[in-house]
Design an enzyme around this catalytic site. Structure first.
Site, mmCIF file in Angstrom:
data_model
loop_
_atom_site.group_PDB
_atom_site.id
_atom_site.type_symbol
_atom_site.label_atom_id
_atom_site.label_comp_id
_atom_site.label_asym_id
_atom_site.label_seq_id
_atom_site.Cartn_x
_atom_site.Cartn_y
_atom_site.Cartn_z
ATOM 1 N N ASP A 121 0.870 -1.170 0.000
ATOM 2 C CA ASP A 121 0.000 0.000 0.000
ATOM 3 C C ASP A 121 0.918 1.235 0.000
ATOM 4 O O ASP A 121 2.118 1.107 0.270
ATOM 5 C CB ASP A 121 -0.856 -0.078 1.279
ATOM 6 N N ASP A 123 0.030 5.204 1.085
ATOM 7 C CA ASP A 123 -0.078 6.164 2.201
ATOM 8 C C ASP A 123 -0.132 5.448 3.552
ATOM 9 O O ASP A 123 -0.924 4.526 3.745
ATOM 10 C CB ASP A 123 -1.341 7.022 2.038
ATOM 11 N N ASP A 315 -1.959 -0.262 5.745
ATOM 12 C CA ASP A 315 -2.362 0.328 7.036
ATOM 13 C C ASP A 315 -3.844 0.652 7.130
ATOM 14 O O ASP A 315 -4.315 1.063 8.180
ATOM 15 C CB ASP A 315 -1.589 1.640 7.260
HETATM 16 O O1 LIG Z 1 -4.489 3.088 -0.353
HETATM 17 P P1 LIG Z 1 -3.614 4.203 0.085
HETATM 18 O O2 LIG Z 1 -2.377 4.343 -0.758
HETATM 19 O O3 LIG Z 1 -3.280 4.128 1.553
HETATM 20 O O4 LIG Z 1 -4.481 5.527 -0.150
HETATM 21 C C1 LIG Z 1 -5.567 5.839 0.721
HETATM 22 C C2 LIG Z 1 -5.766 7.341 0.768
HETATM 23 O O5 LIG Z 1 -4.466 7.868 1.028
HETATM 24 C C3 LIG Z 1 -4.325 9.289 0.990
HETATM 25 O O6 LIG Z 1 -4.943 9.865 2.133
HETATM 26 C C4 LIG Z 1 -4.314 9.510 3.361
HETATM 27 O O7 LIG Z 1 -2.969 10.012 3.364
HETATM 28 C C5 LIG Z 1 -2.856 11.464 3.306
HETATM 29 C C6 LIG Z 1 -1.390 11.818 3.236
HETATM 30 O O8 LIG Z 1 -0.668 11.286 4.304
HETATM 31 C C7 LIG Z 1 -3.565 12.071 4.533
HETATM 32 O O9 LIG Z 1 -3.508 13.491 4.478
HETATM 33 C C8 LIG Z 1 -5.033 11.619 4.553
HETATM 34 O O10 LIG Z 1 -5.681 12.079 5.707
HETATM 35 C C9 LIG Z 1 -5.118 10.084 4.522
HETATM 36 O O11 LIG Z 1 -6.476 9.641 4.419
HETATM 37 C C10 LIG Z 1 -4.888 9.867 -0.276
HETATM 38 O O12 LIG Z 1 -4.788 11.275 -0.243
HETATM 39 C C11 LIG Z 1 -6.313 9.395 -0.497
HETATM 40 O O13 LIG Z 1 -6.809 9.892 -1.728
HETATM 41 C C12 LIG Z 1 -6.314 7.874 -0.548
HETATM 42 O O14 LIG Z 1 -7.634 7.408 -0.746
#
Ligand SMILES: O=P(O)(O)OC[C@H]1O[C@H](O[C@H]2O[C@H](CO)[C@@H](O)[C@H](O)[C@H]2O)[C@H](O)[C@@H](O)[C@@H]1O
Length: 371
Positions: A121, A123, A315
């Protein structure tokens, strides 16, 4: 990337996706899946939408937990690393979901003579969670770790982000990418190691292709409704949309949920799920990160559960779909990245991206010494 015994080219994505989606006609499968208000599992869309406030409350709970004092932060990522006594709840959880670092010997012992495939994954796994989604960059040391892993094991990034966006962060052409929660899958070019067209990649599978205009439309509506809420932002992830409330005052969180709910009234083919301080709007199709992992394993000829050990590190709640697939197949390991106890289908845990990096480096070192 070590692709011996497996083809780097996904030869028949339609047949594989058809199988994963339960035998729908191939003309339907090529680019659109289950148009209409029902998923192939028969779930009523309206029901999930009605739960949006509950969904938000769960998200809030997550957020509250992540910012709780027992959180162990990391120096390598610019955070305080003051060691704290583990609390009993965390220790009890660790007994159920042990550290993948502490259990490394067992993991690799079970992989002896087998092929490992790595799914990551983005983020919260390869980059730490930050307030601004555009600034969630990957550190050069993490990039080097992922690059090394991909030299020895087939490696894929499976993210909720759009494929282009996550590629901008990761910048490694030798990986497989499944963006938009697995709805946009791409492999490196067949001849990427030798061809003059080294950078060219081939589109593999986009099960929600027909939803593109709808996603653009809902993005506009969402942008409009949240424009008055300070801190709320909307991110178009190509086949899904994120509405972020991380920077919104707590008193307005429910308002965000209500506005998203209202917009979705006009889009019965879209549903909402929650992530880490984010509401994720996506097509009602029976496709998720778990299906994407199955699709990649089959496509790469890595579907032999006796001889292949898939390792999936993530995560988020959306990563649970992948953990579940591995548990059901009784093959490989889900590893949850979390600093707090969470219900999970994962077998192991890691605390934060720095531990993820350590685990990836361990894998490479082990592979180097075992060949
Ligand atoms: O599947 P992932 O790669 O984990 O993506 C899921 C979401 O991740 C991002 O948002 C998350 O991370 C951001 C940066 O650290 C944070 O600001 C936010 O609060 C988190 O939810 C991404 O911006 C989303 O579009 C994804 O869906």
């Amino acid at each position: 990337m070590d692709l011996s015994n497996s083809s780097p080219v996904i030869t028949d994505p339609v047949a594989i996706s058809q199988q994963l989606l339960g035998g729908l006609p191939s003309n339907l499968m090529q680019f659109s899946v289950m148009p209409g208000g029902y998923s192939s599992s028969g779930m009523n869309v309206g029901v999930s939408r009605l739960k949006i406030e509950e969904v938000l409350v769960n998200g809030l709970l997550d957020a509250m937990k992540s910012s709780s004092p027992r959180r162990r932060l990391n120096v390598a990522f610019g955070e305080d690393n003051s060691s704290e006594e583990e609390d009993p709840a965390y220790s009890a959880w660790m007994a159920k979901c042990p550290s993948a670092l502490a259990s490394f010997k067992q993991i690799v012992a079970s992989a002896q003579g087998k092929k490992i495939a790595v799914f990551l994954d983005y983020d919260g796994t390869l980059s730490p969670i930050v307030d601004d989604p555009d600034k969630a960059v990957m550190s050069p040391v993490m990039r080097a770790a992922v690059r090394n892993v991909a030299k020895y094991f087939p490696t894929a990034i499976v993210s909720g982000r759009s494929r282009n966006k996550v590629f901008e962060f990761v910048k490694l052409k030798e990986l497989y990418y499944a963006g938009s929660h697995g709805m946009d899958i791409m492999a490196p070019s067949a001849n990427h190691e030798h061809s003059a067209e080294k950078s060219k990649q081939a589109n593999l599978f986009q099960p929600a292709h027909d939803f593109l205009p709808m996603i653009d439309e809902v993005t506009k509506s969402l942008l409009q409704v949240v424009s008055g809420i300070e801190g709320a932002t909307v991110e178009n992830n190509k086949f899904c949309v994120s509405v972020h409330y991380r920077n919104v005052a707590e008193k307005d969180w429910k308002l965000v949920a209500r506005l998203v709910n209202e917009v979705l009234e006009a889009f019965p083919r879209l549903k909402v799920t929650n992530g880490r301080m984010v509401l994720e709007v996506r097509p009602v199709i029976d496709w998720d990160k778990g299906k994407a992992v199955e699709f990649l394993l089959q496509s790469l000829g890595l579907n032999d559960s006796e001889n292949v050990i898939p390792i999936y590190i993530g995560d988020d709640r959306t990563d649970e779909d992948a953990f579940k697939v591995l548990r059901q197949r009784n093959c490989g390991y889900g590893i949850l990245v979390s600093q707090v106890p969470k219900e999970t289908e994962a077998f192991y845990s890691l605390r934060d991206p720095s531990e993820v990096m350590e685990f990836l480096n361990f894998l490479v070192r082990w592979k180097k010494h075992s060949v």
